[in-house]
Write a protein that holds these residues in place. Structure first.
Motif, PDB file in Angstrom:
ATOM      1  N   MET A   1       0.840  -1.192   0.000  1.00 22.88           N
ATOM      2  CA  MET A   1       0.000   0.000   0.000  1.00 22.88           C
ATOM      3  C   MET A   1       0.876   1.243   0.000  1.00 22.88           C
ATOM      4  O   MET A   1       1.932   1.262   0.629  1.00 22.88           O
ATOM      5  CB  MET A   1      -0.894  -0.051   1.245  1.00 22.88           C
ATOM      6  CG  MET A   1      -1.284   1.291   1.816  1.00 22.88           C
ATOM      7  SD  MET A   1      -2.721   1.174   2.884  1.00 22.88           S
ATOM      8  CE  MET A   1      -4.050   1.065   1.693  1.00 22.88           C
ATOM      9  N   LEU A   2       0.410   2.287  -0.709  1.00 21.11           N
ATOM     10  CA  LEU A   2       1.162   3.541  -0.752  1.00 21.11           C
ATOM     11  C   LEU A   2       1.371   4.078   0.663  1.00 21.11           C
ATOM     12  O   LEU A   2       0.439   4.120   1.456  1.00 21.11           O
ATOM     13  CB  LEU A   2       0.357   4.587  -1.505  1.00 21.11           C
ATOM     14  CG  LEU A   2       0.528   4.709  -3.009  1.00 21.11           C
ATOM     15  CD1 LEU A   2      -0.341   5.830  -3.507  1.00 21.11           C
ATOM     16  CD2 LEU A   2       1.973   4.956  -3.361  1.00 21.11           C
ATOM     17  N   SER A   3       2.585   4.528   0.943  1.00 19.50           N
ATOM     18  CA  SER A   3       2.880   5.048   2.276  1.00 19.50           C
ATOM     19  C   SER A   3       1.990   6.249   2.613  1.00 19.50           C
ATOM     20  O   SER A   3       1.503   6.379   3.728  1.00 19.50           O
ATOM     21  CB  SER A   3       4.336   5.479   2.348  1.00 19.50           C
ATOM     22  OG  SER A   3       5.170   4.441   1.920  1.00 19.50           O
ATOM     23  N   ARG A   4       1.793   7.104   1.618  1.00 18.71           N
ATOM     24  CA  ARG A   4       0.982   8.300   1.871  1.00 18.71           C
ATOM     25  C   ARG A   4      -0.461   7.911   2.226  1.00 18.71           C
ATOM     26  O   ARG A   4      -1.073   8.493   3.122  1.00 18.71           O
ATOM     27  CB  ARG A   4       0.970   9.201   0.621  1.00 18.71           C
ATOM     28  CG  ARG A   4       0.094  10.419   0.734  1.00 18.71           C
ATOM     29  CD  ARG A   4       0.176  11.277  -0.522  1.00 18.71           C
ATOM     30  NE  ARG A   4      -0.113  10.510  -1.732  1.00 18.71           N
ATOM     31  CZ  ARG A   4      -1.341  10.304  -2.190  1.00 18.71           C
ATOM     32  NH1 ARG A   4      -2.374  10.793  -1.567  1.00 18.71           N
ATOM     33  NH2 ARG A   4      -1.535   9.594  -3.291  1.00 18.71           N
TER      34      ARG A   4
ATOM     35  N   GLU B 251      -4.289   2.193  -8.053  1.00 19.50           N
ATOM     36  CA  GLU B 251      -3.793   3.144  -7.067  1.00 19.50           C
ATOM     37  C   GLU B 251      -3.852   4.565  -7.631  1.00 19.50           C
ATOM     38  O   GLU B 251      -3.544   4.793  -8.796  1.00 19.50           O
ATOM     39  CB  GLU B 251      -2.350   2.771  -6.729  1.00 19.50           C
ATOM     40  CG  GLU B 251      -1.869   3.203  -5.382  1.00 19.50           C
ATOM     41  CD  GLU B 251      -2.518   2.406  -4.253  1.00 19.50           C
ATOM     42  OE1 GLU B 251      -3.193   3.048  -3.434  1.00 19.50           O
ATOM     43  OE2 GLU B 251      -2.348   1.180  -4.186  1.00 19.50           O
ATOM     44  N   ASP B 257       4.684  10.194  -4.578  1.00 18.95           N
ATOM     45  CA  ASP B 257       4.564   8.762  -4.289  1.00 18.95           C
ATOM     46  C   ASP B 257       5.409   7.912  -5.242  1.00 18.95           C
ATOM     47  O   ASP B 257       5.517   6.707  -5.051  1.00 18.95           O
ATOM     48  CB  ASP B 257       3.102   8.307  -4.425  1.00 18.95           C
ATOM     49  CG  ASP B 257       2.204   8.998  -3.423  1.00 18.95           C
ATOM     50  OD1 ASP B 257       2.681   9.250  -2.302  1.00 18.95           O
ATOM     51  OD2 ASP B 257       1.044   9.284  -3.760  1.00 18.95           O
ATOM     52  N   LEU B 267       6.499   2.863  -7.088  1.00 17.56           N
ATOM     53  CA  LEU B 267       5.748   3.632  -6.109  1.00 17.56           C
ATOM     54  C   LEU B 267       6.211   3.285  -4.702  1.00 17.56           C
ATOM     55  O   LEU B 267       6.678   2.181  -4.420  1.00 17.56           O
ATOM     56  CB  LEU B 267       4.236   3.488  -6.289  1.00 17.56           C
ATOM     57  CG  LEU B 267       3.516   2.166  -6.223  1.00 17.56           C
ATOM     58  CD1 LEU B 267       3.306   1.754  -4.791  1.00 17.56           C
ATOM     59  CD2 LEU B 267       2.170   2.355  -6.892  1.00 17.56           C
ATOM     60  N   ARG B 268       6.135   4.269  -3.848  1.00 17.00           N
ATOM     61  CA  ARG B 268       6.640   4.130  -2.486  1.00 17.00           C
ATOM     62  C   ARG B 268       5.560   3.537  -1.603  1.00 17.00           C
ATOM     63  O   ARG B 268       4.620   4.201  -1.213  1.00 17.00           O
ATOM     64  CB  ARG B 268       7.053   5.495  -1.944  1.00 17.00           C
ATOM     65  CG  ARG B 268       8.232   6.078  -2.691  1.00 17.00           C
ATOM     66  CD  ARG B 268       8.490   7.501  -2.280  1.00 17.00           C
ATOM     67  NE  ARG B 268       8.769   7.605  -0.855  1.00 17.00           N
ATOM     68  CZ  ARG B 268       9.073   8.753  -0.264  1.00 17.00           C
ATOM     69  NH1 ARG B 268       9.113   9.867  -0.963  1.00 17.00           N
ATOM     70  NH2 ARG B 268       9.321   8.788   1.017  1.00 17.00           N
ATOM     71  N   ALA B 269       5.715   2.256  -1.282  1.00 19.87           N
ATOM     72  CA  ALA B 269       4.727   1.562  -0.473  1.00 19.87           C
ATOM     73  C   ALA B 269       5.273   1.360   0.934  1.00 19.87           C
ATOM     74  O   ALA B 269       6.472   1.512   1.160  1.00 19.87           O
ATOM     75  CB  ALA B 269       4.389   0.217  -1.107  1.00 19.87           C
ATOM     76  N   THR B 270       4.389   1.019   1.848  1.00 24.92           N
ATOM     77  CA  THR B 270       4.825   0.750   3.225  1.00 24.92           C
ATOM     78  C   THR B 270       5.810  -0.410   3.250  1.00 24.92           C
ATOM     79  O   THR B 270       6.653  -0.490   4.121  1.00 24.92           O
ATOM     80  CB  THR B 270       3.623   0.387   4.111  1.00 24.92           C
ATOM     81  OG1 THR B 270       2.863  -0.613   3.442  1.00 24.92           O
ATOM     82  CG2 THR B 270       2.753   1.589   4.369  1.00 24.92           C
ATOM     83  N   GLU B 274       7.520  -0.591  -5.299  1.00 21.90           N
ATOM     84  CA  GLU B 274       6.837  -1.536  -6.186  1.00 21.90           C
ATOM     85  C   GLU B 274       6.808  -0.965  -7.597  1.00 21.90           C
ATOM     86  O   GLU B 274       6.538   0.221  -7.779  1.00 21.90           O
ATOM     87  CB  GLU B 274       5.403  -1.775  -5.684  1.00 21.90           C
ATOM     88  CG  GLU B 274       5.370  -2.466  -4.333  1.00 21.90           C
ATOM     89  CD  GLU B 274       3.956  -2.544  -3.753  1.00 21.90           C
ATOM     90  OE1 GLU B 274       2.996  -2.251  -4.479  1.00 21.90           O
ATOM     91  OE2 GLU B 274       3.846  -2.907  -2.560  1.00 21.90           O
TER      92      GLU B 274
END
Lengths: 319, 484
Positions: A1-4, B251, B257, B267-270, B274
């Motif tokens: 999931m996107l951090s933001r 998304e 992001d 993309l910057r994911a937790t 990815e």
């Protein structure tokens, strides 16, 4: 999931829970104090403001507008970012931004709450209507969230925010007793003391739970026992931190440890310390100090989430 | 017909009624259903619809509006109804036009035949601010530049649909098409002729299919990750960005992001980074990549254009489509259709003069009072001067501007266009309306049945843009009636 997006969902949970608690706190405290000290309406609001940790902000606002009504400040102000109305607006702003991650039902309910929070009257009757609108709306939103949002990572972040905020608010509500009036030794156990503890229970929606769990006559240590250490009561500190722990573990199931370990450490230690604590000892060594430290540790968790997960700098991709 | 008694057609053609107030065939069934209603019923349904719109947060942001930046898009319950044969022609015309425009874009960034063959003057193409030299020699997957096109149509006094404007950058409005239909089905289901209105909810699936079809060559359809890139929640079309992300289950990302490593986009994911393969961007070219375009853009992704040129990510719509939807280029589109396809344009243009040509400019300066002057660049209905309705002062200012920077302006005769009955709170009055159908192009082109019908804010206005207070309507494309 996107951090933001994860960060936004976490804050959505926090803001919704905060709105509910501010409404609850304002409602009960004003009632209780008005009943005990007929001329003390203003004093009650001061206690609410102190409970929310907003005394400095209120004094600054008073400096600019000497006639500022505390109700306008705590409830309706759009200038003060922590007012009930600002909190609802913030929740709605986030919901709009992460709309694709919540269900249509949840968004529409949040949107409806937001559209209904225009400035109303400051008399007791209008305020009570307003509080109950907010409380019912938040309850509806949480119910819809549970029943319509996918069981994925985002849902866990939402719950992390919700339980962290609830833990914080429960500790603040208990702390309110400290602000209502500093206990004078002779008064402890007296009717006034007992009445105030009942107000604390009502603020936390805990009076019925207190009776059902058979704690007996209302005294400070027993109320503290329920609100802090009763794992069966869904607003107690122990319960909230336990839930935070559980949801955090699920949210970070696939997160590399180099990111997840910091908040995990803070949460685990806090949970263990809570389980090892004892209400009587805590009261003896000072409730206010305990809550100060507790809130500081929640702040440390929040900070670890932000630094190491939500806003972590990107590392090299793994291909 | 109680509800419409007193309805007066002012000028131009009315979509629902003939000049002697006989109902036109496509509206016959609809009118039968609605005519028993009294005004109170209509008002009550309209209120329900407005509340539905407000609650579902279908709002847009108006820039330079101080108080409350979000507004609902006014919605009117009387739909635009299009007969099957009319639609058939529009559909063919749109596919023809979009095909030619895509050929044109491939050409000007490739062989440049249209210029060598004298179809369009080279200055109009290569001096154009939206011509991206960086993209010369690059052909995007499947040779598609304008994957999503919104072509604005109007219907003139003779009943002929004409193209008013091409939108090939990031045309918006499709979310309102889908939401308007939902609102109609929620609030006036009894007005629909059963089984005869083409559904519109196939759009998101078509859009996603198209995005997967234009993926980079070394990615399989299953592993293709598509995202929507938005400038953020403060953008006026944010509702639509979020809506499409929800409908497609992809998304919704902001520039911050995304990161580029070794010409690949992530993309910057937790959980870490990815990979991303197809980006439907709702950010203008200028803001897309601070290393290539505006260096101080906070909305873009550094290195994105290089990743794109390397073929590791596909950008939808392609970079550099702005040359083809320009109001000056517009004048040449019928020629381009003839040149690339050997056909005459099925949907004609509106007569257009461009300040760029000396003969046109002289005509424009002389006849400004009878013309509508529009900036060649820009959108949203800003800066338009409607000659016949303008004061002497406004005209003088406009003439001065035109003389100073002739290339920045185009002019068209005041185009009378069709009206649709719209409730103004008390009675029905004719409001001018345009139609923006949406065309998706991957391996082939697909047209969403109907499109966005936008209506002017009042009976006098010729401007339908939402930023100027205009509203919208549901658009019904009728199916062929089955043989009895």
């Amino acid at each position: 999931m996107l951090s933001r997006v994860a960060e936004n969902l976490y804050w959505l949970g926090r803001y919704l829970e905060r709105a509910d608690n501010v409404a609850r706190l304002a409602d009960v405290n004003v009632q209780a104090t008005t009943e005990m000290t007929p001329a003390g309406g203003g004093h009650a609001w001061e206690a609410v403001i102190a409970t929310l940790g907003a005394t400095e902000a209120y004094e600054a606002a008073l400096g600019e507008r000497p006639n500022l009504n505390p109700v306008d400040f705590v409830i309706y102000s759009t200038a003060y970012s922590q007012s009930l109305r600002s909190t609802v607006a913030a929740a709605r702003g986030i919901a709009r931004e992460v709309r694709e991650h919540i269900s249509r039902e949840v968004f529409e309910e949040i949107n409806r709450l937001y559209l209904g929070t225009n400035r109303g009257g400051t008399d007791e009757a209008s305020l009570r209507t307003f509080y109950s609108t907010v409380k019912r709306a938040v309850a509806a939103i949480l119910g819809l969230f549970d029943n319509t949002v996918l069981m994925t990572e985002g849902r866990e972040w939402f719950h992390c925010g919700l339980f962290l905020e609830r833990a914080e608010m429960t500790s603040r509500i208990m702390d309110a007793k400290y602000f209502i009036i500093l206990p004078v030794p002779e008064d402890v156990g007296g009717p006034r003391d007992r009445y105030q503890w009942m107000a604390v229970l009502r603020s936390a929606s805990a009076l019925e739970a207190y009776r059902k769990q058979d704690y007996g006559p209302v005294t400070g240590p027993r109320v503290a026992d329920l609100l802090m250490f009763d794992a069966d009561f869904p607003r107690s500190l122990v319960y909230c931190v336990g839930e935070l722990h559980r949801h955090y573990d699920r949210a970070t199931e696939h997160t590399p440890p180099v990111r997840s370990v910091y908040a995990a450490r803070e949460i685990t230690l806090l949970e263990l310390d809570l389980r090892a604590a004892d209400a009587r000892n805590v009261i003896r060594s000072g409730l206010h100090q305990f809550f100060d430290e507790f809130q500081g540790r929640l702040g440390a968790i929040d900070n670890a989430l932000r630094t190491h997960i939500f806003q972590a700098l990107p590392e090299e991709p793994t291909r | 017909m109680d509800l419409f008694s007193g309805y007066r057609i002012r000028s131009g053609r009315d979509e629902m009624f003939t000049p002697d107030l006989t109902v036109r065939p496509p509206y016959r069934d609809f009118l039968e259903r609605v005519q028993d209603w009294d005004a109170a019923t209509f008002i009550q349904r309209q209120e329900t619809a407005d509340l539905d719109t407000l609650n579902s947060g279908i709002t847009f942001t108006v820039y330079s509006d101080d108080a409350g930046t979000e507004r609902i898009f006014p919605f009117s319950l009387i739909p635009r109804i299009i007969a099957p044969d009319e639609w058939n022609r529009i559909e063919r015309g749109l596919v023809q036009r979009v095909t030619a425009l895509n050929r044109f874009l491939v050409d000007i960034y490739g062989a440049q035949d249209c210029v060598s063959d004298g179809v369009i003057p080279p200055e109009l193409v290569f001096d154009h601010p939206a011509y991206r030299l960086k993209m010369a020699g690059f052909c995007p997957p499947l040779g598609v530049y304008a994957h999503i096109a919104g072509i604005d149509l109007i219907r003139d006094s003779e009943g002929i649909f004409r193209v008013l404007e091409d939108n090939l950058r990031t045309p918006s409005g499709v979310s309102y098409v889908l939401e308007n239909r939902r609102t109609m089905l929620n609030t006036v289901p009894d007005l629909f002729p059963e089984g005869r209105v083409e559904p519109v909810d196939g759009y998101p699936e078509r859009l996603l299919e198209m995005m997967v079809s234009v993926r980079p060559a070394d990615v399989t359809p299953e592993e293709t990750r598509a995202v929507i890139l938005t400038p953020g929640a403060a953008n006026s079309a944010y509702f639509e960005h979020s809506f499409l992300a929800r409908q497609m289950g992809v998304e919704l990302v902001e520039g911050r992001d995304l990161v580029v490593h070794d010409e690949h986009v992530y993309l910057r994911a937790t959980t870490g980074l990815e990979p991303v393969h197809v980006i439907y961007r709702r950010v203008d070219d200028d803001y897309l990549d601070p290393l290539v375009f505006l260096p101080d853009s906070m909305l873009g992704v550094a290195g994105l254009v290089n990743a794109y040129r390397a073929g590791n990510v596909t950008i939808v719509n392609a970079v550099g489509t702005g040359v083809a939807d320009d109001k000056t280029t517009y004048r040449y589109v019928p020629d381009l259709i003839r040149y690339y396809l050997g056909e005459e344009a099925i949907i004609p243009n509106v007569e257009t003069y461009i300040g760029w040509r000396e003969d046109d400019l002289a005509f424009m300066l002389e006849n400004l009072g009878d013309l509508v002057l529009k900036p060649a660049e820009g959108s949203g209905g800003y800066g338009i001067v409607v000659g016949p309705q303008a004061s002497a002062d406004t005209l003088a200012t406009a003439r001065e501007r035109l003389r100073r920077e002739p290339r920045k302006w185009i002019a068209q005769p005041l185009q009378e266009f069709s009206t649709i009955p719209t409730f103004d709170g008390e009675r029905f009055e004719p409001r001018r309306a345009d139609l923006r159908p949406f065309v998706i192009t991957g391996e082939s082109s697909w047209v969403l049945p109907g499109g966005l019908t936008r209506v002017a804010a009042n009976a006098e206005s010729y401007i339908v843009n939402s930023s100027q207070g205009g509203g919208s309507k549901d658009t019904w494309v009728l199916r062929e009636q089955p043989e009895p």
